[in-house]
Design a protein around this motif. Structure first.
Motif, PDB file in Angstrom:
ATOM      1  N   LEU A  23       0.825  -1.204   0.000  1.00  0.00           N
ATOM      2  CA  LEU A  23       0.000   0.000   0.000  1.00  0.00           C
ATOM      3  C   LEU A  23       0.860   1.256   0.000  1.00  0.00           C
ATOM      4  CD1 LEU A  23      -3.236   0.739   1.893  1.00  0.00           C
ATOM      5  CD2 LEU A  23      -1.329   2.316   2.185  1.00  0.00           C
ATOM      6  N   LEU A  24       1.889   1.272   0.843  1.00  0.00           N
ATOM      7  CA  LEU A  24       2.767   2.445   0.926  1.00  0.00           C
ATOM      8  C   LEU A  24       3.542   2.648  -0.376  1.00  0.00           C
ATOM      9  CD1 LEU A  24       4.154   2.037   4.559  1.00  0.00           C
ATOM     10  CD2 LEU A  24       2.561   3.786   3.739  1.00  0.00           C
ATOM     11  N   GLU A  25       3.931   1.553  -1.008  1.00  0.00           N
ATOM     12  CA  GLU A  25       4.689   1.676  -2.261  1.00  0.00           C
ATOM     13  C   GLU A  25       3.793   2.179  -3.391  1.00  0.00           C
ATOM     14  OE1 GLU A  25       8.205   1.694  -4.364  1.00  0.00           O
ATOM     15  OE2 GLU A  25       7.880   1.294  -2.235  1.00  0.00           O
ATOM     16  N   ILE A  26       2.567   1.672  -3.460  1.00  0.00           N
ATOM     17  CA  ILE A  26       1.628   2.158  -4.472  1.00  0.00           C
ATOM     18  C   ILE A  26       1.357   3.641  -4.260  1.00  0.00           C
ATOM     19  CG2 ILE A  26      -0.801   2.060  -5.195  1.00  0.00           C
ATOM     20  CD1 ILE A  26      -0.676  -0.958  -4.905  1.00  0.00           C
ATOM     21  N   ALA A  27       1.105   4.036  -3.024  1.00  0.00           N
ATOM     22  CA  ALA A  27       0.852   5.448  -2.723  1.00  0.00           C
ATOM     23  C   ALA A  27       2.052   6.306  -3.096  1.00  0.00           C
ATOM     24  CB  ALA A  27       0.519   5.612  -1.239  1.00  0.00           C
ATOM     25  N   SER A  28       3.251   5.849  -2.759  1.00  0.00           N
ATOM     26  CA  SER A  28       4.472   6.608  -3.030  1.00  0.00           C
ATOM     27  C   SER A  28       4.709   6.762  -4.516  1.00  0.00           C
ATOM     28  CB  SER A  28       5.676   5.916  -2.382  1.00  0.00           C
ATOM     29  OG  SER A  28       5.555   5.858  -0.981  1.00  0.00           O
ATOM     30  N   ARG A  29       4.539   5.680  -5.259  1.00  0.00           N
ATOM     31  CA  ARG A  29       4.795   5.732  -6.699  1.00  0.00           C
ATOM     32  C   ARG A  29       3.732   6.541  -7.433  1.00  0.00           C
ATOM     33  NH1 ARG A  29       7.853   0.671  -9.064  1.00  0.00           N
ATOM     34  NH2 ARG A  29       9.225   0.156  -7.314  1.00  0.00           N
ATOM     35  N   PHE A  30       2.487   6.416  -7.004  1.00  0.00           N
ATOM     36  CA  PHE A  30       1.422   7.138  -7.693  1.00  0.00           C
ATOM     37  C   PHE A  30       1.481   8.633  -7.413  1.00  0.00           C
ATOM     38  CE2 PHE A  30      -3.014   8.618  -8.167  1.00  0.00           C
ATOM     39  CZ  PHE A  30      -3.207   8.270  -9.490  1.00  0.00           C
ATOM     40  N   TYR A  31       1.783   8.983  -6.177  1.00  0.00           N
ATOM     41  CA  TYR A  31       1.807  10.390  -5.768  1.00  0.00           C
ATOM     42  C   TYR A  31       3.180  11.025  -5.969  1.00  0.00           C
ATOM     43  CZ  TYR A  31       0.485  14.447  -2.908  1.00  0.00           C
ATOM     44  OH  TYR A  31       0.199  15.723  -2.460  1.00  0.00           O
TER      45      TYR A  31
ATOM     46  N   GLU B  41       5.757  10.712  -4.023  1.00  0.00           N
ATOM     47  CA  GLU B  41       6.239  11.201  -2.726  1.00  0.00           C
ATOM     48  C   GLU B  41       6.375  10.003  -1.814  1.00  0.00           C
ATOM     49  OE1 GLU B  41       4.376  13.679   0.982  1.00  0.00           O
ATOM     50  OE2 GLU B  41       4.367  14.674  -0.954  1.00  0.00           O
ATOM     51  N   SER B  42       7.473   9.917  -1.103  1.00  0.00           N
ATOM     52  CA  SER B  42       7.736   8.739  -0.293  1.00  0.00           C
ATOM     53  C   SER B  42       6.911   8.729   0.991  1.00  0.00           C
ATOM     54  CB  SER B  42       9.227   8.670   0.055  1.00  0.00           C
ATOM     55  OG  SER B  42       9.507   7.532   0.835  1.00  0.00           O
TER      56      SER B  42
ATOM     57  N   ASN C 209      -0.672   6.954   6.685  1.00  0.00           N
ATOM     58  CA  ASN C 209      -1.386   8.120   7.200  1.00  0.00           C
ATOM     59  C   ASN C 209      -2.524   8.447   6.236  1.00  0.00           C
ATOM     60  OD1 ASN C 209      -0.249   9.527   4.992  1.00  0.00           O
ATOM     61  ND2 ASN C 209       1.514  10.174   6.212  1.00  0.00           N
ATOM     62  N   GLU C 210      -3.251   9.499   6.524  1.00  0.00           N
ATOM     63  CA  GLU C 210      -4.426   9.828   5.721  1.00  0.00           C
ATOM     64  C   GLU C 210      -4.070  10.084   4.268  1.00  0.00           C
ATOM     65  OE1 GLU C 210      -8.206  12.991   5.711  1.00  0.00           O
ATOM     66  OE2 GLU C 210      -6.799  12.909   7.398  1.00  0.00           O
ATOM     67  N   LEU C 211      -2.965  10.799   4.027  1.00  0.00           N
ATOM     68  CA  LEU C 211      -2.567  11.102   2.649  1.00  0.00           C
ATOM     69  C   LEU C 211      -2.176   9.835   1.903  1.00  0.00           C
ATOM     70  CD1 LEU C 211      -2.048  13.111   0.396  1.00  0.00           C
ATOM     71  CD2 LEU C 211       0.227  13.535   1.365  1.00  0.00           C
ATOM     72  N   ALA C 212      -1.437   8.940   2.559  1.00  0.00           N
ATOM     73  CA  ALA C 212      -1.033   7.690   1.926  1.00  0.00           C
ATOM     74  C   ALA C 212      -2.262   6.871   1.527  1.00  0.00           C
ATOM     75  CB  ALA C 212      -0.134   6.883   2.850  1.00  0.00           C
ATOM     76  N   LEU C 213      -3.256   6.810   2.414  1.00  0.00           N
ATOM     77  CA  LEU C 213      -4.486   6.085   2.112  1.00  0.00           C
ATOM     78  C   LEU C 213      -5.225   6.738   0.941  1.00  0.00           C
ATOM     79  CD1 LEU C 213      -5.814   5.343   5.713  1.00  0.00           C
ATOM     80  CD2 LEU C 213      -4.685   3.748   4.141  1.00  0.00           C
ATOM     81  N   ASP C 214      -5.275   8.069   0.939  1.00  0.00           N
ATOM     82  CA  ASP C 214      -5.938   8.786  -0.155  1.00  0.00           C
ATOM     83  C   ASP C 214      -5.258   8.496  -1.490  1.00  0.00           C
ATOM     84  OD1 ASP C 214      -7.780   9.888   1.543  1.00  0.00           O
ATOM     85  OD2 ASP C 214      -6.771  11.835   1.713  1.00  0.00           O
ATOM     86  N   CYS C 215      -3.921   8.445  -1.484  1.00  0.00           N
ATOM     87  CA  CYS C 215      -3.173   8.221  -2.721  1.00  0.00           C
ATOM     88  C   CYS C 215      -3.384   6.803  -3.245  1.00  0.00           C
ATOM     89  CB  CYS C 215      -1.687   8.477  -2.494  1.00  0.00           C
ATOM     90  SG  CYS C 215      -1.285  10.208  -2.186  1.00  0.00           S
ATOM     91  N   ALA C 216      -3.400   5.833  -2.342  1.00  0.00           N
ATOM     92  CA  ALA C 216      -3.665   4.456  -2.763  1.00  0.00           C
ATOM     93  C   ALA C 216      -5.083   4.337  -3.321  1.00  0.00           C
ATOM     94  CB  ALA C 216      -3.476   3.498  -1.591  1.00  0.00           C
ATOM     95  N   GLY C 217      -6.029   5.017  -2.668  1.00  0.00           N
ATOM     96  CA  GLY C 217      -7.396   5.020  -3.158  1.00  0.00           C
ATOM     97  C   GLY C 217      -7.527   5.712  -4.497  1.00  0.00           C
TER      98      GLY C 217
END
Length: 290
Positions: free
Chosen positions: A206-214, A216-217, A222-230
Motif C-alpha cells: 500500500l505504501l509503495e503504491i501510494a508513493s509511486r502514484f503520488y 512522494e515517499s 497516514n491519511e494522505l497515503a491512504l488517499d493516494c492508494a485510493g
C-alpha cells in the motif's frame, strides 16, 4: 509482451515469482520509455510528454497513439522510436540468462514452445493485444456475458501498473497468497455494468503504491497515503469506465473506500487475481452485481 512470456515461465514452474520479478527489473534497465526517446530525439518537449502522460490517466491508449492524436508525433516517427527502443524480447531473454535462471539452449527451446502455444506471437510486436493474452492466463468463463468486462479490467490494471507505478506486473496463480493482506481498497462501478472492485494488499505494498502514484515517499500509513492508494484505484476505474462509455454503456463511480480488513468475501460470483510486482503482490477482487 515481455511480461506474458514471463507469465508463461511462471505458470510452467520455470521461474518463481521472486525470480520473475528480478528478471523484469533487469530487463527494465535497458528499455527506455518512448517519451524519453522522443525528447532525446528532439521530437517532443518535456511538457508535451507530461501532457501525454496525463492523458493516459483518462484514456487506455499507448503513449505513441496519444502522441500522434495530439499531433506531436507522426506514425512513422512512432515506428522509428519503437525500433530504437530496441528488440525488447532479446533484452528479456538476456536478463533471464544473466540471472542464471536458464541456459540459452533451454531458453531457446522454451521460447519456441511458447510461440507455438501462443499462436506464433512476436515477442517484440507492439501491436500485441494484451487483453487477448490475459484470456490465456485467466478463466472468467463462469461470468457469462460479463467475462469480457473482467478480462479487460485485468488487462487494463496490468497496463496501468506500468503507466502509473512504473513497474512490470505479472499474474500469479496462487490465491492463498492473499491470506497475509490487511488493507482493502474498494470502489463500486454502477450502471449498465455494475461491479464491486477491490485491491487487497499488505501495508508495505500500500505504501509503495501510494508513493509511486503520488511521487512522494511514505514510510507509514497516514491519511494522505491512504488517499493516494485510493486515488490509484479511482484513476484506474475511471479509465476503465471511459472505455465502457465508449462502448455505449452508461456507468458511474461511487467514492472509493479503504479499510484495514484481512478477510474478504468468497461469494461464488467473486473473481480474484493475484498480481505480482517488484515491490510485492496485491490481489484484484471483482464481484459482478446483478
Amino acid at each position: 509482451m515481455n511480461q506474458y512470456f514471463g507469465h508463461y515461465l511462471l505458470n510452467k514452474g520455470v521461474l518463481t515469482p521472486i525470480q520473475l520479478s528480478d528478471v523484469l527489473q533487469r530487463e527494465r534497465t535497458v528499455k527506455m520509455k518512448l517519451g524519453v526517446l522522443a525528447m532525446n530525439a528532439g521530437l517532443m518537449t518535456a511538457a508535451q510528454v507530461e501532457e501525454v502522460h496525463d492523458l493516459q490517466r483518462i484514456k487506455d491508449q499507448k503513449f505513441g497513439e496519444l502522441a500522434v492524436a495530439q499531433g506531436y508525433l507522426t506514425e512513422a516517427q512512432v515506428e522509428k522510436l519503437l525500433f530504437a527502443q530496441h528488440d525488447s524480447h532479446l533484452a528479456l531473454l538476456q536478463a533471464i540468462s544473466d540471472g542464471g535462471y536458464m541456459a540459452m539452449p533451454e531458453l531457446e527451446k522454451t521460447l519456441a514452445t511458447f510461440r507455438q502455444e501462443y499462436g506464433g506471437i512476436d515477442l517484440g510486436s507492439s501491436a500485441t493485444n494484451e487483453d487477448e493474452l490475459v484470456r490465456k492466463l485467466l478463466d472468467f468463463s463462469n461470468a457469462g456475458d460479463n467475462a469480457d468486462f473482467l478480462y479487460n479490467y485485468v488487462g487494463l490494471m496490468l497496463r496501468n501498473v506500468v503507466r502509473f507505478l512504473n513497474d512490470n506486473p505479472f499474474i500469479i496463480a496462487e490465491p492463498a497468497a492473499s491470506s497475509a493482506f490487511s488493507w482493502l481498497v474498494s470502489q463500486q462501478v454502477v450502471g449498465d455494468v455494475s461491479v464491486s472492485t477491490s485491491l487487497h494488499m499488505d501495508e508495505r505494498v500500500l505504501l509503495e503504491i501510494a508513493s509511486r502514484f503520488y511521487v512522494e515517499s511514505f514510510s507509514s500509513v497516514n491519511e494522505l497515503a491512504l488517499d493516494c492508494a485510493g486515488e490509484f484505484l479511482n484513476v484506474h476505474n475511471g479509465v476503465w469506465c471511459g472505455s465502457l462509455s465508449d462502448g455505449g454503456h452508461k456507468v458511474d463511480l461511487l467514492p472509493q473506500s479503504i479499510v484495514n480488513q484481512r478477510e474478504t468475501p468468497l461469494a461464488a460470483e467473486t473473481y480474484r487475481v493475484i498480481v505480482g510486482t517488484s515491490f510485492g503482490n496485491f490481489e484484484i477482487i471483482l464481484s459482478v452485481q446483478a
